[in-house]
Design an enzyme around this catalytic site. Structure first.
Site, mmCIF file in Angstrom:
data_model
loop_
_atom_site.group_PDB
_atom_site.id
_atom_site.type_symbol
_atom_site.label_atom_id
_atom_site.label_comp_id
_atom_site.label_asym_id
_atom_site.label_seq_id
_atom_site.Cartn_x
_atom_site.Cartn_y
_atom_site.Cartn_z
ATOM 1 N N ALA A 114 31.503 41.151 44.553
ATOM 2 C CA ALA A 114 31.846 41.258 43.152
ATOM 3 C C ALA A 114 32.222 39.823 42.421
ATOM 4 O O ALA A 114 33.281 39.641 42.065
ATOM 5 C CB ALA A 114 32.960 42.159 42.977
ATOM 6 N N HIS A 115 31.018 39.128 42.112
ATOM 7 C CA HIS A 115 31.155 38.016 41.545
ATOM 8 C C HIS A 115 31.434 38.215 39.941
ATOM 9 O O HIS A 115 32.123 37.119 39.349
ATOM 10 C CB HIS A 115 29.794 37.178 41.531
ATOM 11 C CG HIS A 115 29.876 36.202 42.789
ATOM 12 N ND1 HIS A 115 31.024 35.352 42.944
ATOM 13 C CD2 HIS A 115 29.044 36.315 43.791
ATOM 14 C CE1 HIS A 115 30.343 34.775 44.380
ATOM 15 N NE2 HIS A 115 29.267 35.350 44.827
ATOM 16 N N HIS A 116 30.861 39.300 39.387
ATOM 17 C CA HIS A 116 31.277 39.338 38.098
ATOM 18 C C HIS A 116 31.897 40.741 37.834
ATOM 19 O O HIS A 116 31.587 41.773 37.321
ATOM 20 C CB HIS A 116 29.901 39.399 37.049
ATOM 21 C CG HIS A 116 29.383 37.925 37.366
ATOM 22 N ND1 HIS A 116 29.732 36.935 36.721
ATOM 23 C CD2 HIS A 116 28.155 37.744 38.485
ATOM 24 C CE1 HIS A 116 28.879 35.957 37.213
ATOM 25 N NE2 HIS A 116 28.017 36.195 38.158
ATOM 26 N N PRO A 117 33.379 40.819 38.230
ATOM 27 C CA PRO A 117 34.162 42.003 37.631
ATOM 28 C C PRO A 117 34.263 42.280 36.368
ATOM 29 O O PRO A 117 34.408 41.918 35.751
ATOM 30 C CB PRO A 117 35.342 41.761 38.584
ATOM 31 C CG PRO A 117 35.486 40.360 38.370
ATOM 32 C CD PRO A 117 34.229 39.571 38.542
#
Length: 225
Positions: free
Chosen positions: A129-132
């Site tokens: 989840a790099h861009h939550p």
């Protein structure tokens, strides 16, 4: 149009005049060498002090592991990593069971939990989840891979997906949804192809799926005649 004003804007890093002068005087090759040494030392520390591994675990050539506190990696007995694997525990723990095998150039990003005897082909990606999403506590979620799962070349597993035991992921698939136990999935996005695969292979399919073998089809044709 009026510009939006944020209550808590991100402030740039303030450096003193002496630090700015030192940065200007330092040659570029010195900066590059210092940065390279720093990151190499950090990765070596993470590899040797932040991975809890069982017996007979093997790391391939140029294995890279990065992490942020307090996350770590846990690897079970007899697990093998081929060359050029890249693992990242910067957003969650990586937990791998016993007897697993990871192919060439695989990427594993936490948080993820992988069961026993799971095998992956080369160029497989387990994405994190790099861009939550804003106000979404992604640390409560993780990717879960069951036992005896086979993931073939070039498959991509998106964050938060749960794959059941004994499932097979076809080459080049992009798995965006949960996969039930014993299923055969493929495509982009991946679809459940279990009934089609069992028909083609003449095997007993999952409950409720209509499967016919080649002998049964010939028998039905004779009955019709």
């Amino acid at each position: 149009m009026t510009e939006e004003k944020h209550d808590d804007p991100i402030k740039p890093i303030q450096r003193s005049a002496s630090n700015r002068a030192l940065a200007r005087m330092t040659p570029s090759f010195v900066k590059a060498a210092t940065k390279k040494i720093y990151w190499k030392a950090k990765r070596l520390h993470a590899r040797y002090f932040c991975i809890e591994k069982g017996r007979f675990v093997e790391f391939g050539y140029r294995f890279r592991f990065t992490r942020d506190k307090p996350y770590r990696a846990y690897i079970g007995d007899g697990t093998l990593l081929e060359d050029f694997n890249i693992w990242s525990a910067r957003q969650g723990d990586i937990v791998v069971g016993k007897g697993c095998w990871f192919g060439l150039y695989d990427i594993v990003q936490g948080p993820i939990e992988i069961g026993d005897n799971t095998e992956t082909g080369p160029f497989v990606r387990f994405l994190g989840a790099h861009h939550p999403i804003l106000d979404f506590d992604f640390r409560k979620e993780k990717t879960v891979i069951g036992n005896n799962v086979r993931i073939l070349t070039g498959a991509i597993i998106l964050f938060g997906v749960k794959i059941g035991d004994n499932a097979i992921i076809s080459a080049g698939s992009v798995v965006t949804k949960d996969v039930p136990e014993g299923a055969f999935v493929g495509g982009n996005p991946a679809r459940n192809l279990s009934a089609m695969a069992h028909q083609a292979w003449g095997l007993a399919g999952p409950k409720g799926a209509k499967t016919t073998s080649a002998q049964e089809e010939k028998k039905e044709q004779k009955d019709v005649v």
